[in-house]
Design an enzyme around this catalytic site. Sequence first.
Site, PDB file in Angstrom:
ATOM      1  N   SER A 182       0.789  -1.223   0.000  1.00  0.00           N
ATOM      2  CA  SER A 182       0.000   0.000   0.000  1.00  0.00           C
ATOM      3  C   SER A 182       0.822   1.275   0.000  1.00  0.00           C
ATOM      4  O   SER A 182       0.317   2.330  -0.385  1.00  0.00           O
ATOM      5  CB  SER A 182      -0.954   0.001   1.201  1.00  0.00           C
ATOM      6  N   HIS A 210      -6.097  -3.782  -0.204  1.00  0.00           N
ATOM      7  CA  HIS A 210      -6.030  -2.732  -1.211  1.00  0.00           C
ATOM      8  C   HIS A 210      -6.290  -3.271  -2.615  1.00  0.00           C
ATOM      9  O   HIS A 210      -5.769  -2.733  -3.598  1.00  0.00           O
ATOM     10  CB  HIS A 210      -4.672  -2.032  -1.164  1.00  0.00           C
ATOM     11  N   LYS A 241     -12.119  -0.049   3.116  1.00  0.00           N
ATOM     12  CA  LYS A 241     -11.502   0.703   2.009  1.00  0.00           C
ATOM     13  C   LYS A 241     -12.478   0.727   0.828  1.00  0.00           C
ATOM     14  O   LYS A 241     -13.472   1.443   0.876  1.00  0.00           O
ATOM     15  CB  LYS A 241     -10.145   0.091   1.664  1.00  0.00           C
TER      16      LYS A 241
END
Length: 394
Positions: A182, A210, A241
């Site tokens: 990330s 991610h 996320k």
Amino acid sequence: MTSAFLSHLSTELDGLKSAGLYKSERVISSTQSAEIEVGGRKVLNFCANNYLGLADNAELRDAAKHALDRYGYGMASVRFICGTQEEHKQLEAKISAFLGMEDTILYGSCFDANGGLFETLLGEEDAVISDALNHASIIDGVRLSKARRFRYANNDMADLEARLKEASDARFRLIATDGVFSMDGIIANLRGVCDLAEKYDAMVMVDDSHAVGFVGKNGRGSAEHCGVEGRVDIITGTLGKALGGASGGYTSGKATVVDWLRQRSRPYLFSNTLAPSIAGASLKVFELIENGAALRRRLNDNAARFRSSMTRAGFKLAGAGHPIIPVMLGDAALAQQMAAKMLERGIYVIGFSFPVVPKGQARIRTQMSAAHSTEDIDRAIAAFEDVRTAVPVP
């Protein structure tokens, strides 16, 4: 608490500030979106993990309200006592089906999922081989385990193979890697990882926080992107996320593995699970993701536009093929100064420095979103070019 101890902490904090490493928190007084309100003014947000722009999605809000009205505010208990509702089981089944795994267990966060994984599954006769750039939650989770620990250079398959040979006498071997690193926007070489795992009789664990929702043709994450679906043994991830941006984490894998985690994983046994409103909204998220090709296409187009324009402008960028696009600066104080100048121009970005990234590799990590318009992207690029004239950017 002694005055000497408080004085020690004050000195340490002053040191962080003088080195440009002190992390301030700005208060957002609006919903999380492409444009947010900070300090009484509206700015474009280029530092959130809101990849698909779902954090303020109206359908998710309605789903959360419906779950709140039906199931209440919170569980007030852990899962195995009286903290499980039908929505939790439905969400676990939905995640399993989406990822092509047998079963899933929910946690309060992916940090908890990783923290409760390694010590539960592995003993001192076993070995964990971990990528050097893995997320802090994997690092901390591995530390809790009694298994022997090996570390290989980031995405370096030759070094991974050397560590697998070094761990050849272990009872069980587990390779642990982020699906996307990330801080750098680098997608893991999961095909290489899986090939070596099969060669050396090892298992593979991927934290895909991610990636799930937007990486891969159908948004199923880095395993889909790398063509290794069915070859990854354990997938951990977050709902905080791309999948709505609230909170919550999960571990998906074989039913036997998940069943053992339910019996022994400490963050699961001793912490409340997701609030009903988050579980309900997360079920709706997967409906949106399964029909989210247009969102993924817009996100990828935004990332490509930003990367190509910033490269032409002469900025040094890290990563490739991911909406995390770090602007590399090197110096921590410079990263903080540049982020402040960007905010003055209406672009909200954050400077990252040690210990979040290695010393000497400070950066501004920009993150694209499907919520950004083409005009938003171009405005951010223009601001970077403008700020470069005001600060000594290398």
